[in-house]
Design a protein around this motif. Structure first.
Motif, PDB file in Angstrom:
ATOM      1  N   LYS A   1       0.937  -1.276  -0.015  1.00  0.00           N
ATOM      2  CA  LYS A   1       0.081   0.032  -0.141  1.00  0.00           C
ATOM      3  C   LYS A   1       0.706   1.195  -0.027  1.00  0.00           C
ATOM      4  O   LYS A   1       2.011   1.130   0.753  1.00  0.00           O
ATOM      5  CB  LYS A   1      -0.968   0.023   1.158  1.00  0.00           C
ATOM      6  N   VAL A   2       0.623   2.129  -0.619  1.00  0.00           N
ATOM      7  CA  VAL A   2       1.149   3.448  -0.783  1.00  0.00           C
ATOM      8  C   VAL A   2       0.193   4.711  -0.572  1.00  0.00           C
ATOM      9  O   VAL A   2      -0.645   4.899  -1.702  1.00  0.00           O
ATOM     10  CB  VAL A   2       1.936   3.749  -1.977  1.00  0.00           C
ATOM     11  N   VAL A   3       0.151   5.293   0.236  1.00  0.00           N
ATOM     12  CA  VAL A   3      -0.749   6.448   0.705  1.00  0.00           C
ATOM     13  C   VAL A   3       0.073   8.020   0.654  1.00  0.00           C
ATOM     14  O   VAL A   3       1.273   7.817   1.075  1.00  0.00           O
ATOM     15  CB  VAL A   3      -1.210   6.364   2.098  1.00  0.00           C
ATOM     16  N   SER A   4      -0.304   8.797   0.187  1.00  0.00           N
ATOM     17  CA  SER A   4       0.329  10.155  -0.018  1.00  0.00           C
ATOM     18  C   SER A   4      -0.339  11.193   0.642  1.00  0.00           C
ATOM     19  O   SER A   4      -1.528  11.077   0.914  1.00  0.00           O
ATOM     20  CB  SER A   4       0.448  10.574  -1.288  1.00  0.00           C
ATOM     21  N   ALA A   5       0.388  12.155   1.255  1.00  0.00           N
ATOM     22  CA  ALA A   5      -0.138  13.219   1.817  1.00  0.00           C
ATOM     23  C   ALA A   5       0.847  14.613   1.136  1.00  0.00           C
ATOM     24  O   ALA A   5       1.950  14.553   0.793  1.00  0.00           O
ATOM     25  CB  ALA A   5       0.351  13.286   3.176  1.00  0.00           C
ATOM     26  N   SER A   6       0.158  15.572   1.005  1.00  0.00           N
ATOM     27  CA  SER A   6       0.756  16.827   0.452  1.00  0.00           C
ATOM     28  C   SER A   6       1.196  17.769   1.217  1.00  0.00           C
ATOM     29  O   SER A   6       1.768  18.998   0.736  1.00  0.00           O
ATOM     30  CB  SER A   6      -0.258  17.641  -0.644  1.00  0.00           C
ATOM     31  N   SER A   7       1.379  17.713   2.359  1.00  0.00           N
ATOM     32  CA  SER A   7       1.657  18.674   3.562  1.00  0.00           C
ATOM     33  C   SER A   7       2.326  17.551   4.617  1.00  0.00           C
ATOM     34  O   SER A   7       1.873  16.525   4.952  1.00  0.00           O
ATOM     35  CB  SER A   7       0.747  19.576   3.935  1.00  0.00           C
ATOM     36  N   GLY A   8       3.009  18.195   5.629  1.00  0.00           N
ATOM     37  CA  GLY A   8       3.387  17.889   6.852  1.00  0.00           C
ATOM     38  C   GLY A   8       1.988  17.538   7.836  1.00  0.00           C
ATOM     39  O   GLY A   8       2.053  16.192   8.278  1.00  0.00           O
ATOM     40  N   GLU A   9       1.160  18.402   7.854  1.00  0.00           N
ATOM     41  CA  GLU A   9       0.177  18.384   8.604  1.00  0.00           C
ATOM     42  C   GLU A   9      -0.793  17.279   8.230  1.00  0.00           C
ATOM     43  O   GLU A   9      -1.224  16.506   9.049  1.00  0.00           O
ATOM     44  CB  GLU A   9      -0.740  19.743   8.564  1.00  0.00           C
TER      45      GLU A   9
ATOM     46  N   GLY B   1       9.655  15.366  11.122  1.00  0.00           N
ATOM     47  CA  GLY B   1      10.548  14.355  11.802  1.00  0.00           C
ATOM     48  C   GLY B   1      10.420  14.366  13.134  1.00  0.00           C
ATOM     49  O   GLY B   1      10.265  13.217  14.103  1.00  0.00           O
ATOM     50  N   ARG B   2      10.638  15.523  13.796  1.00  0.00           N
ATOM     51  CA  ARG B   2      10.438  15.700  15.156  1.00  0.00           C
ATOM     52  C   ARG B   2       9.074  15.256  15.791  1.00  0.00           C
ATOM     53  O   ARG B   2       9.029  14.727  16.770  1.00  0.00           O
ATOM     54  CB  ARG B   2      10.777  17.214  15.487  1.00  0.00           C
ATOM     55  N   ARG B   3       8.175  15.572  15.046  1.00  0.00           N
ATOM     56  CA  ARG B   3       6.665  15.281  15.723  1.00  0.00           C
ATOM     57  C   ARG B   3       6.526  13.927  15.495  1.00  0.00           C
ATOM     58  O   ARG B   3       6.146  13.377  16.484  1.00  0.00           O
ATOM     59  CB  ARG B   3       5.490  16.073  14.917  1.00  0.00           C
TER      60      ARG B   3
ATOM     61  N   LYS C   1       8.504  12.188  18.342  1.00  0.00           N
ATOM     62  CA  LYS C   1       7.997  12.453  19.783  1.00  0.00           C
ATOM     63  C   LYS C   1       6.577  11.591  20.180  1.00  0.00           C
ATOM     64  O   LYS C   1       6.501  11.427  21.168  1.00  0.00           O
ATOM     65  CB  LYS C   1       7.473  13.976  19.698  1.00  0.00           C
ATOM     66  N   ASN C   2       6.185  10.891  19.222  1.00  0.00           N
ATOM     67  CA  ASN C   2       4.932  10.148  19.272  1.00  0.00           C
ATOM     68  C   ASN C   2       5.333   8.646  19.511  1.00  0.00           C
ATOM     69  O   ASN C   2       6.072   7.915  18.827  1.00  0.00           O
ATOM     70  CB  ASN C   2       3.770  10.191  18.238  1.00  0.00           C
ATOM     71  N   PRO C   3       5.171   8.158  20.550  1.00  0.00           N
ATOM     72  CA  PRO C   3       5.592   6.503  20.953  1.00  0.00           C
ATOM     73  C   PRO C   3       4.948   5.504  19.903  1.00  0.00           C
ATOM     74  O   PRO C   3       5.610   4.677  19.743  1.00  0.00           O
ATOM     75  CB  PRO C   3       5.246   6.345  22.422  1.00  0.00           C
ATOM     76  N   ASP C   4       3.947   5.893  19.506  1.00  0.00           N
ATOM     77  CA  ASP C   4       2.990   5.009  18.527  1.00  0.00           C
ATOM     78  C   ASP C   4       3.753   4.836  17.175  1.00  0.00           C
ATOM     79  O   ASP C   4       3.678   3.984  16.415  1.00  0.00           O
ATOM     80  CB  ASP C   4       1.715   5.284  18.290  1.00  0.00           C
ATOM     81  N   TRP C   5       4.736   5.810  16.705  1.00  0.00           N
ATOM     82  CA  TRP C   5       5.256   6.088  15.548  1.00  0.00           C
ATOM     83  C   TRP C   5       6.761   5.849  15.562  1.00  0.00           C
ATOM     84  O   TRP C   5       7.398   5.834  14.408  1.00  0.00           O
ATOM     85  CB  TRP C   5       5.142   7.449  14.935  1.00  0.00           C
ATOM     86  N   ARG C   6       7.364   5.704  16.754  1.00  0.00           N
ATOM     87  CA  ARG C   6       8.961   5.704  16.975  1.00  0.00           C
ATOM     88  C   ARG C   6       9.528   4.559  16.116  1.00  0.00           C
ATOM     89  O   ARG C   6      10.731   4.524  15.694  1.00  0.00           O
ATOM     90  CB  ARG C   6       9.366   5.498  18.398  1.00  0.00           C
ATOM     91  N   LYS C   7       8.651   3.286  15.961  1.00  0.00           N
ATOM     92  CA  LYS C   7       9.330   2.254  15.280  1.00  0.00           C
ATOM     93  C   LYS C   7       9.179   2.204  13.797  1.00  0.00           C
ATOM     94  O   LYS C   7       9.830   1.484  13.173  1.00  0.00           O
ATOM     95  CB  LYS C   7       8.560   0.792  15.675  1.00  0.00           C
ATOM     96  N   MET C   8       8.542   3.286  13.471  1.00  0.00           N
ATOM     97  CA  MET C   8       8.299   3.210  12.015  1.00  0.00           C
ATOM     98  C   MET C   8       9.463   3.960  11.451  1.00  0.00           C
ATOM     99  O   MET C   8      10.161   4.629  11.840  1.00  0.00           O
ATOM    100  CB  MET C   8       7.228   4.245  11.586  1.00  0.00           C
ATOM    101  N   ARG C   9       9.962   3.203  10.343  1.00  0.00           N
ATOM    102  CA  ARG C   9      11.007   3.834   9.276  1.00  0.00           C
ATOM    103  C   ARG C   9      10.781   5.117   8.865  1.00  0.00           C
ATOM    104  O   ARG C   9       9.844   5.071   8.262  1.00  0.00           O
ATOM    105  CB  ARG C   9      11.430   2.744   8.307  1.00  0.00           C
ATOM    106  N   LEU C  10      11.488   6.110   8.983  1.00  0.00           N
ATOM    107  CA  LEU C  10      11.431   7.423   8.474  1.00  0.00           C
ATOM    108  C   LEU C  10      12.453   7.663   7.436  1.00  0.00           C
ATOM    109  O   LEU C  10      13.645   7.621   7.926  1.00  0.00           O
ATOM    110  CB  LEU C  10      11.371   8.378   9.917  1.00  0.00           C
ATOM    111  N   ILE C  11      12.341   8.070   6.356  1.00  0.00           N
ATOM    112  CA  ILE C  11      13.358   8.351   5.322  1.00  0.00           C
ATOM    113  C   ILE C  11      13.144   9.836   4.735  1.00  0.00           C
ATOM    114  O   ILE C  11      11.969   9.990   4.372  1.00  0.00           O
ATOM    115  CB  ILE C  11      13.358   7.311   4.240  1.00  0.00           C
TER     116      ILE C  11
END
Length: 127
Positions: A37-45, A74-76, A79-89
């Motif tokens: 699955k690939v979902v897109s978002a056009s802004s950080g928010e 990336g900072r936000r 900070k969220n424990p639910d997202w810390r394990k997600m790979r962020l590139i």
């Protein structure tokens, strides 16, 4: 499909970039590599809102976006424990090395917008 790309088959991706061209390019590459699955978002928010709605294995985020740049995103995320394990590139243009280096503690990897598919797969898998 090579062995590395085969490992992407069950992964779900979020692509956060305000350039529809770059989103289309990344989505095409990821889907051709077998992403589930690939979902897109056009802004950080919008990206943060997507993260609250769905679980993703990997998020690719553009460095330069209007309102919230990739570093703030990336900072936000971190900070969220639910997202810390997600790979962020972090996805950057070639000339942004200094700015990118100052934020790499937030990201698992970075790739150039002039990316080569093999580099993207390596960044996703951490190899």
């Amino acid at each position: 499909m090579n062995d590395k790309a085969k490992q992407l088959e069950n992964l779900e991706f979020l692509v956060v970039d305000d350039s529809s061209l770059h989103v289309m390019m990344l989505k095409s590459i990821l889907l051709n590599l077998g992403a589930a699955k690939v979902v897109s978002a056009s802004s950080g928010e919008e990206g943060l809102a997507e993260l609250t709605r769905s679980k993703f294995d990997v998020t690719l985020v553009d460095l330069h976006m209007i309102n919230m740049n990739g570093i703030e995103f990336g900072r936000r995320v971190r900070k969220n424990p639910d997202w810390r394990k997600m790979r962020l590139i972090l996805v950057t243009a070639d000339g942004e090395a200094a700015e990118k280096e100052s934020a790499m503690d937030l990201f698992d990897a970075s790739v150039s917008k002039a990316l080569i598919t093999e580099d993207l797969v390596s960044a996703i898998l951490g190899k």
